[in-house]
Design a protein around this motif. Structure first.
Motif, PDB file in Angstrom:
ATOM      1  N   ARG A   1       0.859  -1.184   0.000  1.00 44.47           N
ATOM      2  CA  ARG A   1       0.000   0.000   0.000  1.00 44.47           C
ATOM      3  C   ARG A   1       0.891   1.228   0.000  1.00 44.47           C
ATOM      4  N   ALA A   2       0.766   2.055  -1.012  1.00 42.32           N
ATOM      5  CA  ALA A   2       1.603   3.250  -1.133  1.00 42.32           C
ATOM      6  C   ALA A   2       1.307   4.236  -0.008  1.00 42.32           C
ATOM      7  N   PRO A   3       2.335   4.930   0.494  1.00 50.15           N
ATOM      8  CA  PRO A   3       2.112   5.982   1.481  1.00 50.15           C
ATOM      9  C   PRO A   3       1.176   7.047   0.912  1.00 50.15           C
ATOM     10  N   ARG A   4       0.460   7.731   1.790  1.00 52.39           N
ATOM     11  CA  ARG A   4      -0.455   8.809   1.395  1.00 52.39           C
ATOM     12  C   ARG A   4       0.046  10.107   1.988  1.00 52.39           C
ATOM     13  N   TRP A   5       0.912  10.787   1.284  1.00 51.15           N
ATOM     14  CA  TRP A   5       1.489  12.046   1.765  1.00 51.15           C
ATOM     15  C   TRP A   5       0.609  13.206   1.345  1.00 51.15           C
ATOM     16  N   PRO A   6       0.342  14.223   2.134  1.00 50.45           N
ATOM     17  CA  PRO A   6       0.892  14.449   3.472  1.00 50.45           C
ATOM     18  C   PRO A   6       0.092  13.782   4.583  1.00 50.45           C
ATOM     19  N   GLY A   7      -1.030  13.165   4.277  1.00 53.13           N
ATOM     20  CA  GLY A   7      -1.811  12.497   5.309  1.00 53.13           C
ATOM     21  C   GLY A   7      -1.064  11.312   5.882  1.00 53.13           C
ATOM     22  N   GLN A   8      -1.569  10.758   6.939  1.00 53.83           N
ATOM     23  CA  GLN A   8      -0.902   9.629   7.576  1.00 53.83           C
ATOM     24  C   GLN A   8      -1.797   8.396   7.678  1.00 53.83           C
ATOM     25  N   ASP A   9      -2.844   8.317   6.811  1.00 52.51           N
ATOM     26  CA  ASP A   9      -3.657   7.103   6.787  1.00 52.51           C
ATOM     27  C   ASP A   9      -2.787   5.893   6.463  1.00 52.51           C
TER      28      ASP A   9
ATOM     29  N   ALA B   1      13.884  23.711 -10.453  1.00 55.83           N
ATOM     30  CA  ALA B   1      12.927  23.670 -11.561  1.00 55.83           C
ATOM     31  C   ALA B   1      13.327  22.621 -12.597  1.00 55.83           C
ATOM     32  N   GLU B   2      14.607  22.566 -12.917  1.00 59.33           N
ATOM     33  CA  GLU B   2      15.082  21.591 -13.909  1.00 59.33           C
ATOM     34  C   GLU B   2      14.913  20.174 -13.376  1.00 59.33           C
ATOM     35  N   ALA B   3      15.277  19.958 -12.124  1.00 58.59           N
ATOM     36  CA  ALA B   3      15.159  18.628 -11.534  1.00 58.59           C
ATOM     37  C   ALA B   3      13.693  18.197 -11.463  1.00 58.59           C
ATOM     38  N   GLU B   4      12.826  19.109 -11.059  1.00 61.96           N
ATOM     39  CA  GLU B   4      11.401  18.779 -10.989  1.00 61.96           C
ATOM     40  C   GLU B   4      10.867  18.381 -12.367  1.00 61.96           C
ATOM     41  N   ALA B   5      11.168  19.160 -13.380  1.00 60.07           N
ATOM     42  CA  ALA B   5      10.674  18.872 -14.730  1.00 60.07           C
ATOM     43  C   ALA B   5      11.168  17.502 -15.208  1.00 60.07           C
ATOM     44  N   ARG B   6      12.436  17.208 -14.967  1.00 66.01           N
ATOM     45  CA  ARG B   6      13.009  15.928 -15.402  1.00 66.01           C
ATOM     46  C   ARG B   6      12.348  14.763 -14.673  1.00 66.01           C
ATOM     47  N   LEU B   7      12.140  14.908 -13.360  1.00 67.64           N
ATOM     48  CA  LEU B   7      11.552  13.822 -12.584  1.00 67.64           C
ATOM     49  C   LEU B   7      10.072  13.628 -12.886  1.00 67.64           C
ATOM     50  N   LEU B   8       9.357  14.706 -13.138  1.00 64.29           N
ATOM     51  CA  LEU B   8       7.954  14.576 -13.549  1.00 64.29           C
ATOM     52  C   LEU B   8       7.861  13.833 -14.878  1.00 64.29           C
TER      53      LEU B   8
ATOM     54  N   ALA C   1       7.407  10.823 -11.762  1.00 65.22           N
ATOM     55  CA  ALA C   1       7.106  11.350 -10.428  1.00 65.22           C
ATOM     56  C   ALA C   1       5.875  12.248 -10.523  1.00 65.22           C
ATOM     57  N   THR C   2       5.274  12.523  -9.370  1.00 65.82           N
ATOM     58  CA  THR C   2       4.162  13.470  -9.308  1.00 65.82           C
ATOM     59  C   THR C   2       4.462  14.501  -8.225  1.00 65.82           C
ATOM     60  N   ARG C   3       3.785  15.654  -8.323  1.00 65.30           N
ATOM     61  CA  ARG C   3       3.971  16.721  -7.339  1.00 65.30           C
ATOM     62  C   ARG C   3       2.678  16.873  -6.533  1.00 65.30           C
ATOM     63  N   PRO C   4       2.732  16.564  -5.234  1.00 64.82           N
ATOM     64  CA  PRO C   4       1.535  16.694  -4.403  1.00 64.82           C
ATOM     65  C   PRO C   4       1.336  18.135  -3.940  1.00 64.82           C
ATOM     66  N   GLU C   5       0.133  18.418  -3.545  1.00 61.40           N
ATOM     67  CA  GLU C   5      -0.176  19.683  -2.881  1.00 61.40           C
ATOM     68  C   GLU C   5      -0.814  19.335  -1.543  1.00 61.40           C
ATOM     69  N   PRO C   6      -0.555  20.084  -0.519  1.00 57.20           N
ATOM     70  CA  PRO C   6       0.264  21.293  -0.505  1.00 57.20           C
ATOM     71  C   PRO C   6       1.746  20.968  -0.374  1.00 57.20           C
TER      72      PRO C   6
ATOM     73  N   LEU D   1       8.227  15.560  -4.000  1.00 55.15           N
ATOM     74  CA  LEU D   1       7.670  14.819  -5.130  1.00 55.15           C
ATOM     75  C   LEU D   1       7.330  13.415  -4.638  1.00 55.15           C
ATOM     76  N   ILE D   2       6.561  12.692  -5.428  1.00 56.43           N
ATOM     77  CA  ILE D   2       6.168  11.323  -5.102  1.00 56.43           C
ATOM     78  C   ILE D   2       6.674  10.407  -6.215  1.00 56.43           C
ATOM     79  N   ASP D   3       7.391   9.332  -5.835  1.00 56.52           N
ATOM     80  CA  ASP D   3       7.886   8.408  -6.864  1.00 56.52           C
ATOM     81  C   ASP D   3       6.735   7.541  -7.384  1.00 56.52           C
ATOM     82  N   PRO D   4       6.953   6.759  -8.449  1.00 57.01           N
ATOM     83  CA  PRO D   4       5.862   5.972  -9.034  1.00 57.01           C
ATOM     84  C   PRO D   4       5.240   4.937  -8.091  1.00 57.01           C
TER      85      PRO D   4
END
Length: 121
Positions: A56-64, A79-86, A90-95, A105-108
């Motif tokens: 079960r993948a972690p649920r960031w930022p929550g702790q369920d 910015a460059e690192a984020e673009a490359r990893l996306l 990878a995905t970018r969570p909010e907040p 960021l969140i890995d696959p």
């Protein structure tokens, strides 16, 4: 005592190892297989990925489903690192908790990791 490995649980070790290989350039361990894969510099720390049935993948930022651990990476350009990893999956969570100091960021496989601006020493 010397730390020799850090291992993350996941559903697909080979896929997660490939993501981090493409992200970091660390070479794959020569004995990777479907149940366990790793990346390792010669004589260096192993970053491992182990298959866990029912993962079960972690649920960031929550702790369920708690994050349990995360990795931090120093980068020259956020910015460059984020673009490359996306682009690698990878995905970018909010907040974002402190976007001026680091970026989450969140890995696959669902693990959060941080990009931190490299500081001059």
């Amino acid at each position: 005592m010397e730390l020799s490995a850090i291992t993350l649980d996941c559903a697909d070790p080979l896929a997660l190892a490939d993501f981090y290989h493409r992200a970091t350039g660390l070479p794959p361990h020569p004995r990777n297989h479907a149940g366990f894969a790793g990346l390792q510099r010669e004589g260096g720390l192993l970053l491992g990925f182990q298959r866990v049935d029912g993962y079960r993948a972690p649920r960031w930022p929550g702790q369920d489903v708690p994050q349990q651990a995360h990795l931090d990476f120093d980068v020259d350009d956020l910015a460059e690192a984020e673009a490359r990893l996306l682009a690698l999956g990878a995905t970018r969570p909010e907040p974002q908790p402190d976007p001026g100091r680091f970026l989450v960021l969140i890995d696959p496989a669902g693990h959060p990791f941080c990009l931190c601006p490299r500081r001059a020493v």
